[in-house]
Write a protein that holds these residues in place. Structure first.
Motif, PDB file in Angstrom:
ATOM      1  N   MET A 199     -45.395 -21.780 -14.536  1.00  0.00           N
ATOM      2  CA  MET A 199     -46.178 -22.308 -13.428  1.00  0.00           C
ATOM      3  C   MET A 199     -46.044 -21.403 -12.206  1.00  0.00           C
ATOM      4  N   ALA A 200     -44.845 -20.888 -11.983  1.00  0.00           N
ATOM      5  CA  ALA A 200     -44.632 -19.963 -10.873  1.00  0.00           C
ATOM      6  C   ALA A 200     -45.521 -18.733 -11.034  1.00  0.00           C
ATOM      7  N   ASP A 201     -45.590 -18.191 -12.253  1.00  0.00           N
ATOM      8  CA  ASP A 201     -46.436 -17.027 -12.532  1.00  0.00           C
ATOM      9  C   ASP A 201     -47.897 -17.337 -12.235  1.00  0.00           C
ATOM     10  N   TYR A 202     -48.324 -18.528 -12.645  1.00  0.00           N
ATOM     11  CA  TYR A 202     -49.718 -18.920 -12.470  1.00  0.00           C
ATOM     12  C   TYR A 202     -50.068 -19.018 -10.986  1.00  0.00           C
ATOM     13  N   TYR A 203     -49.218 -19.667 -10.197  1.00  0.00           N
ATOM     14  CA  TYR A 203     -49.491 -19.820  -8.772  1.00  0.00           C
ATOM     15  C   TYR A 203     -49.532 -18.463  -8.073  1.00  0.00           C
ATOM     16  N   MET A 204     -48.635 -17.555  -8.469  1.00  0.00           N
ATOM     17  CA  MET A 204     -48.609 -16.240  -7.843  1.00  0.00           C
ATOM     18  C   MET A 204     -49.839 -15.414  -8.218  1.00  0.00           C
ATOM     19  N   THR A 205     -50.396 -15.690  -9.403  1.00  0.00           N
ATOM     20  CA  THR A 205     -51.625 -15.015  -9.817  1.00  0.00           C
ATOM     21  C   THR A 205     -52.822 -15.553  -9.045  1.00  0.00           C
ATOM     22  N   LYS A 206     -52.831 -16.872  -8.844  1.00  0.00           N
ATOM     23  CA  LYS A 206     -53.958 -17.511  -8.165  1.00  0.00           C
ATOM     24  C   LYS A 206     -53.953 -17.228  -6.659  1.00  0.00           C
ATOM     25  N   VAL A 207     -52.764 -17.159  -6.051  1.00  0.00           N
ATOM     26  CA  VAL A 207     -52.660 -16.910  -4.605  1.00  0.00           C
ATOM     27  C   VAL A 207     -51.731 -15.710  -4.394  1.00  0.00           C
ATOM     28  N   PRO A 208     -52.241 -14.511  -4.555  1.00  0.00           N
ATOM     29  CA  PRO A 208     -51.392 -13.310  -4.459  1.00  0.00           C
ATOM     30  C   PRO A 208     -50.709 -13.184  -3.093  1.00  0.00           C
ATOM     31  N   ASN A 209     -49.458 -12.732  -3.136  1.00  0.00           N
ATOM     32  CA  ASN A 209     -48.671 -12.431  -1.925  1.00  0.00           C
ATOM     33  C   ASN A 209     -48.285 -13.655  -1.102  1.00  0.00           C
ATOM     34  N   LYS A 210     -48.463 -14.852  -1.660  1.00  0.00           N
ATOM     35  CA  LYS A 210     -48.070 -16.055  -0.920  1.00  0.00           C
ATOM     36  C   LYS A 210     -46.696 -16.551  -1.334  1.00  0.00           C
ATOM     37  N   TYR A 211     -46.371 -16.420  -2.639  1.00  0.00           N
ATOM     38  CA  TYR A 211     -45.104 -16.936  -3.167  1.00  0.00           C
ATOM     39  C   TYR A 211     -44.291 -15.819  -3.802  1.00  0.00           C
ATOM     40  N   ARG A 212     -43.014 -16.123  -3.975  1.00  0.00           N
ATOM     41  CA  ARG A 212     -42.084 -15.161  -4.557  1.00  0.00           C
ATOM     42  C   ARG A 212     -41.020 -15.915  -5.337  1.00  0.00           C
ATOM     43  N   VAL A 213     -40.613 -15.369  -6.484  1.00  0.00           N
ATOM     44  CA  VAL A 213     -39.556 -15.969  -7.305  1.00  0.00           C
ATOM     45  C   VAL A 213     -38.242 -15.274  -6.987  1.00  0.00           C
ATOM     46  N   LEU A 214     -37.196 -16.055  -6.708  1.00  0.00           N
ATOM     47  CA  LEU A 214     -35.887 -15.467  -6.440  1.00  0.00           C
ATOM     48  C   LEU A 214     -35.262 -14.949  -7.732  1.00  0.00           C
ATOM     49  N   PRO A 215     -34.420 -13.946  -7.658  1.00  0.00           N
ATOM     50  CA  PRO A 215     -33.775 -13.399  -8.864  1.00  0.00           C
ATOM     51  C   PRO A 215     -32.949 -14.462  -9.602  1.00  0.00           C
ATOM     52  N   GLY A 216     -32.840 -14.285 -10.928  1.00  0.00           N
ATOM     53  CA  GLY A 216     -32.051 -15.207 -11.741  1.00  0.00           C
ATOM     54  C   GLY A 216     -32.840 -16.443 -12.127  1.00  0.00           C
ATOM     55  N   ASN A 217     -32.159 -17.403 -12.729  1.00  0.00           N
ATOM     56  CA  ASN A 217     -32.815 -18.647 -13.123  1.00  0.00           C
ATOM     57  C   ASN A 217     -31.844 -19.814 -13.017  1.00  0.00           C
ATOM     58  N   VAL A 218     -32.400 -20.999 -12.897  1.00  0.00           N
ATOM     59  CA  VAL A 218     -31.599 -22.227 -12.855  1.00  0.00           C
ATOM     60  C   VAL A 218     -31.224 -22.644 -14.270  1.00  0.00           C
ATOM     61  N   ALA A 219     -32.154 -22.462 -15.198  1.00  0.00           N
ATOM     62  CA  ALA A 219     -31.927 -22.817 -16.605  1.00  0.00           C
ATOM     63  C   ALA A 219     -32.906 -22.040 -17.467  1.00  0.00           C
ATOM     64  N   ARG A 220     -32.527 -21.797 -18.713  1.00  0.00           N
ATOM     65  CA  ARG A 220     -33.401 -21.118 -19.678  1.00  0.00           C
ATOM     66  C   ARG A 220     -33.707 -22.094 -20.806  1.00  0.00           C
ATOM     67  N   GLU A 221     -34.977 -22.098 -21.241  1.00  0.00           N
ATOM     68  CA  GLU A 221     -35.393 -23.125 -22.195  1.00  0.00           C
ATOM     69  C   GLU A 221     -36.600 -22.663 -23.006  1.00  0.00           C
ATOM     70  N   GLN A 222     -37.036 -23.542 -23.913  1.00  0.00           N
ATOM     71  CA  GLN A 222     -38.247 -23.301 -24.682  1.00  0.00           C
ATOM     72  C   GLN A 222     -39.093 -24.572 -24.701  1.00  0.00           C
ATOM     73  N   PHE A 223     -40.407 -24.377 -24.834  1.00  0.00           N
ATOM     74  CA  PHE A 223     -41.330 -25.504 -24.915  1.00  0.00           C
ATOM     75  C   PHE A 223     -41.597 -25.859 -26.374  1.00  0.00           C
ATOM     76  N   GLY A 224     -41.763 -27.162 -26.625  1.00  0.00           N
ATOM     77  CA  GLY A 224     -42.157 -27.648 -27.935  1.00  0.00           C
ATOM     78  C   GLY A 224     -43.010 -28.892 -27.764  1.00  0.00           C
TER      79      GLY A 224
END
Length: 267
Positions: A199-224
């Motif tokens: 979702m973060a990737d999508y928002y940054m694609t839709k509104v360029p230069n407005k948002y930024r993701v901080l390094p690292g992650n809170v959790a790693r997972e997979q969708f099913g």
């Protein structure tokens, strides 16, 4: 005394009535347990772009919708999406109002105790999103700040599992949907959002230069895709279709359409 012709006629009616009622049920429960369902009803949060959301015409679109359409074609079963309250998704599934949950659902140990899952189809992280012009450069910078996430999300679960991290913020606030999180971030009421990387990737694609993701992650997972506990036939049916869509490369094409990268989980 009833004559034999009337007795036979009544007997046929009775058998017909029993057959009628035993044939009733939801879309995945047919009287013939080995047959395919006529339709699969998938529950989703229809504000969770780009996995499943409404376009300007009110139509439900998204990555998961395209994946479901491709998988439905492979297995020969229509997959219909139904908006649900995301915070009550387990109840919606266990009650039979939906046949599966298909909407960027993370496969966590806690959820696996309550539901059965297909094989994973996408890799995902929980990340911090901040405004591009903010001073925050790392997760450490968010100590004492206001952070938000979605109710019932794995981001919230990750916070609840790490009380030290959660308590390091001035507040951790949850909303029914992520759009409210982003609105508060835009307005300066929140300093960061804990959100799925897709979702973060999508928002940054839709509104360029407005948002930024901080390094690292809170959790790693997979969708099913989640189904009611014990519904092995539906898991197998969806897995069969999913494998074909992934092996053919169609899943990767769908991923590149929505995320500009291949995020598909491959065996």
């Amino acid at each position: 005394m009833m004559n034999w012709k009337k007795a036979v006629a009544l007997g046929i009616v009775a058998v017909g009535a029993v057959s009628l009622f035993t044939g009733c049920g939801n879309s995945t429960n047919n009287s013939n347990s080995s047959s395919k369902p006529n339709k699969i009803v998938a529950g989703l949060d229809d504000t969770f772009a780009p996995m499943g959301y409404r376009d300007d015409n009110g139509q439900i679109i998204g990555f998961d919708v395209d994946m479901a359409r491709a998988i439905g074609k492979e297995i020969g079963v229509e997959i219909e999406f139904k908006p649900i309250d995301w915070g009550s998704k387990e109840t919606e599934l266990s009650s039979g109002r939906i046949d599966c949950i298909w909407n960027g659902l993370s496969m966590t140990p806690e959820r696996k105790e309550k539901m059965d899952f297909t094989n994973p189809y996408m890799n995902n992280d929980q990340v911090y999103v901040v405004l591009n012009d903010s001073s925050y450069q790392s997760a450490e910078d968010l100590k004492g700040k206001n952070v938000c996430g979605q109710e019932g999300s794995t981001g919230e679960a990750a916070m609840n599992a790490n009380e030290e991290l959660k308590n390091s913020f001035a507040q951790f606030k949850t909303y029914p949907e992520f759009t409210s999180c982003y609105m508060d971030l835009d307005a300066g009421r929140m300093d960061a959002v804990v959100v799925d990387s897709v979702m973060a990737d999508y928002y940054m694609t839709k509104v360029p230069n407005k948002y930024r993701v901080l390094p690292g992650n809170v959790a790693r997972e997979q969708f099913g895709v989640a189904v009611k506990k014990g519904n092995e036939e539906l898991v197998k049916l969806l897995n069969d279709g999913m494998k074909k869509v992934i092996d053919s490369g169609e899943a990767s094409q769908i991923s590149n359409k929505w995320f500009k990268r291949d995020a598909i989980a491959k065996a």
